[in-house]
Each structure stands twice: as C-alpha cells, then as structure tokens.
Design an enzyme around this catalytic site. Structure first.
Site, PDB file in Angstrom:
ATOM      1  N   MET A  34       2.163  -4.255  -0.516  1.00 22.90           N
ATOM      2  CA  MET A  34       1.503  -4.699  -1.760  1.00 22.90           C
ATOM      3  C   MET A  34       2.049  -6.052  -2.187  1.00 22.90           C
ATOM      4  SD  MET A  34       1.035  -1.262  -4.078  1.00 22.90           S
ATOM      5  CE  MET A  34       2.529  -0.433  -3.573  1.00 22.90           C
ATOM      6  N   GLN A  82       4.119  -7.166   6.880  1.00 24.40           N
ATOM      7  CA  GLN A  82       2.646  -7.294   6.906  1.00 24.40           C
ATOM      8  C   GLN A  82       2.256  -8.749   6.689  1.00 24.40           C
ATOM      9  OE1 GLN A  82       0.716  -7.612   3.592  1.00 24.40           O
ATOM     10  NE2 GLN A  82      -0.934  -8.353   4.914  1.00 24.40           N
ATOM     11  N   THR A 106      -3.174  -7.439   8.474  1.00 28.11           N
ATOM     12  CA  THR A 106      -4.248  -6.861   7.648  1.00 28.11           C
ATOM     13  C   THR A 106      -5.523  -7.649   7.902  1.00 28.11           C
ATOM     14  OG1 THR A 106      -2.693  -6.066   6.019  1.00 28.11           O
ATOM     15  CG2 THR A 106      -4.964  -6.373   5.285  1.00 28.11           C
ATOM     16  N   HIS A 162      -8.337  -1.126   2.134  1.00 29.37           N
ATOM     17  CA  HIS A 162      -7.556  -1.887   1.156  1.00 29.37           C
ATOM     18  C   HIS A 162      -7.551  -1.178  -0.201  1.00 29.37           C
ATOM     19  CE1 HIS A 162      -5.778  -5.991   1.669  1.00 29.37           C
ATOM     20  NE2 HIS A 162      -5.548  -5.845   0.375  1.00 29.37           N
TER      21      HIS A 162
END
Ligand code: FMN
Length: 360
Positions: free
Chosen positions: A79, A128, A156, A235
């Site tokens: 996040m 990420q 991602t 997502h």
C-alpha cells in the site's frame, strides 16, 4: 486502553482516528465502486460446508511461501502512502508482520524507503514495483530489493492507467501517490507488457510475482513465462470499475496455473471465513490491504499485530468448526453457492458497527 477483541472494533477505531480524506484514500474505489462491492458480494455468496465428528484438537493454519513459513496464509498487501494513516507508516506494518510471522509486501510508493526498514525486520520483505523506467531502471530497483534482503519482487500490472477515484476527485483531493506522477515516467507503466516480463525473467534470478491477474488467459501466459507467484487482484476495486470479484475468478486462474506457480489473491478479505474460502479454491496465501490499513490507523504496529491475532482466532475457529486441522485438507468441496444476507459493501462484514453516514 482496552484491548480490541473483534475486527469490528478495529474498523471503528480506524474510522474514528482518520480524517475524511485519509479514510476515503484508504477505503475508496474506482468510479461507481462496483468492483469494490463485488469483491464482497463474491465472498458473501459462498457458503461453508461443515463436517463434524472429526478430531480438531490440533489445528495448524500455517503455510509456506517463497521459502518462508507464514503463521497464517496471509501477507500484508503493498500500500502506498501508509504515512497518511499513521505517522509510523509502512514501518509499522513491516515490524508487525515480522512480530506476528507473515510476509510484508512493501509498496515502492510508501514511506519510509525499503532501505530504512530492512534493518528493522528479521523477515525478508517483498518489494512491489510500479515500472517507471526502462530495463536499466528496473534493474536498479531489483538491486535495491536484493540489498534490502527481499526474497522476491512484485510487479503490479493492473494500473496501466490511473483509475478514476471520484470520491477524491469530487473533493478536489489528490493523494500523494497521484501527485508524484511524472507523466514521462508513467508512460513506461502504461506500455509495460508480456515482452517485458519475459525480458525480466531472462535477466534476473529473483522470484517474480505478478499482481493484478484477473483471467485464466493471463494466468496461463504468466506461468508460461516462468512467473513464480500469480497474484489475483483487482487492486481492491480501486482501478477498473465493473470488474469481477477476485474470488469469482480464482477457480479459473487456479485451473490455468495447474500447480506450476503459487497463487495469491486479494480483494475484500476482511474476515477469517473469507481467507478459508480462498484457500479452499486454490490460493496459497491471501493479501490483506484495507484491513491492515485499518489496524495501522487504529493503533500503529500494535494495531496491525492485533488485527492478525484476531484474524488467526477467526481462521482457527472456522477450520475447527468445519472439521479441518490443516490448510491442505481444504478443497472446493467445502464450499457451495449461498445467497448473501446483507447488502455487500466494504464494511458489511462488520454489522454491529453503525458507520452512520457510511462516511466512506
Ligand atoms: C490505501 C491503499 C494503497 C494501495 N497502494 C498500492 C500500491 O502502492 N501498490 C499496489 O500494488 N497496490 C496497492 N494497493 C492495492 C493493494 O495492494 C491490494 O491489492 C488491495 O488493497 C486488496 O484489497 P483489500 O484492500 O480489499 O484487501 C493499495 C490499496 C490501498 C487500500
């Protein structure tokens, strides 16, 4: 302070702590927020088939992922801008994941930077990445991940364009992750495709996770290219609107992967029962986004640990009541379609809290 006993109390504390912009940043979705609600609708539309008269005195809900033992089959999802929720930011999540015993995925768009967190955890993290540069830029990123002791990188791929978050737009609010966007760099993300995945696999040894897979076809391509973990995600409903619930596509992805890669999933997982459903449908681990964000907002590192502890109680109770003592005993035979009993939304798993205006 009285210790939280339920996830509902953690959600309530998060709501009470966060201002409207931070709450909307954490909980909002794309456009009409149909995908976000569908994630819940999908999970709520599955019933558990209970087997009884089995000895369930010893229940073990742990699993293995990327060479690590996870105390529960969950990871904290990456996040961005966690510092908006609590000053400790991502460090609170990374330390909590280490303390509890699960893997933390760290977004490249959060604070502190991965190098600062590395000395503060004993557990390898997963870094990420949003691709904002050419192959040389990616290679630098990978080096940073390796130097910080990460055991995998996660790309991602469901954000080729920015989804329209109307909750924010109508207030003329732009979260920091969207201000940083340098258009020239974002172009790389928009153009990134399966050829890049192939080049990445050819050039790097580190395990690769592709996050944002939503169809059997893409899962098949990922596996053909040697992706190590296929991560089913939309997502959290924050990007494409009118997408499918992730849990609804899990079975087709699991069939396409055919045991050739590990499978992760996220999207709307707010309860132990939710996690058990995903494992029964073929996932090896579940990513937790908003739930972890709520734990962080509610009480920093301790709030995240407490969230995971309560989730563990829920998972263990669910497994035991279903007559299951280990995750590998679960299969789709434990599930059946069932009508939801509440109108699904992010907080519908927590019916004893009055979020009055549903202010989210
Ligand atoms: C506040 C917030 C920020 C996020 N930032 C990122 C990010 O930087 N990178 C990423 O891959 N996913 C990001 N996501 C998506 C999550 O990794 C995850 O896919 C999603 O939250 C899962 O759904 P859930 O929130 O319903 O658990 C973010 C999600 C939230 C809630």
């Amino acid at each position: 302070m009285v210790e939280f006993q339920t996830l509902q109390e953690i959600a309530r504390a998060a709501r009470a702590t966060l201002g409207q912009n931070a709450w909307d940043y954490l909980t909002g979705g794309g456009e009409s927020e149909t995908t976000l609600k569908r994630n819940r609708l999908g999970l709520d539309s599955i019933g558990l088939r209970q087997h009884v008269c089995r000895d369930v005195t010893q229940i073990d809900a742990s699993t293995e992922l990327l060479g690590q033992t996870l105390r529960l089959p969950v990871c904290t999802a990456p996040m961005g801008s966690l510092e908006l929720l609590e000053p400790v930011g991502a460090e609170g999540v990374v330390r909590a994941a280490d303390e509890f015993g699960v893997t933390a995925f760290v977004s490249s768009l959060t604070k502190p930077e991965i190098e600062e967190m590395a000395p503060k955890t004993n557990r390898p993290m997963v870094y990420q990445i949003y691709v904002r540069g050419d192959d040389a830029w990616v290679a630098k990123f990978v080096k940073r991940a390796v130097d910080a002791g990460c055991n995998a990188v996660c790309f991602t791929v469901d954000l080729a364009l920015y989804g329209r978050r109307e909750r924010d737009m109508m207030k003329r609010y732009r979260p920091p992750t969207r201000q940083a966007g340098d258009l020239a760099a974002f172009r790389f993300q928009t153009a990134w495709n399966w050829d890049n995945v192939k080049r990445f696999k050819d050039a790097h040894d580190i395990p690769l996770i592709i996050k944002g897979i939503a169809t059997a076809e893409d899962a098949e391509t990922a596996v053909e290219l040697g992706v190590d973990v296929v991560y089913v995600s939309n997502h959290g409903g924050r990007q494409l609107d009118h997408g499918c619930a992730t849990i609804d596509v899990l079975a087709e992805v699991a069939a396409a992967v055919g045991g050739k890669a590990k499978i992760m999933i996220d999207g709307g997982f707010m309860r132990g029962t939710d996690v058990v459903k995903a494992i029964a449908l073929g996932a090896h681990a579940v990513g937790l986004g908003k739930l972890i964000g709520m734990g962080l907002a509610a009480d920093g590192q301790h709030g995240v640990v407490r969230t995971l502890e309560i989730l563990e109680e829920e998972i263990t109770t669910t497994l035991g009541l279903m007559g299951v003592t280990r995750l590998d005993q679960l299969d789709p035979g434990f599930l059946r379609p069932a009508p939801p009993v509440v109108e699904p939304d992010l907080l519908s798993p927590y019916p004893f809290i009055d979020f009055t205006d549903k202010g989210y």
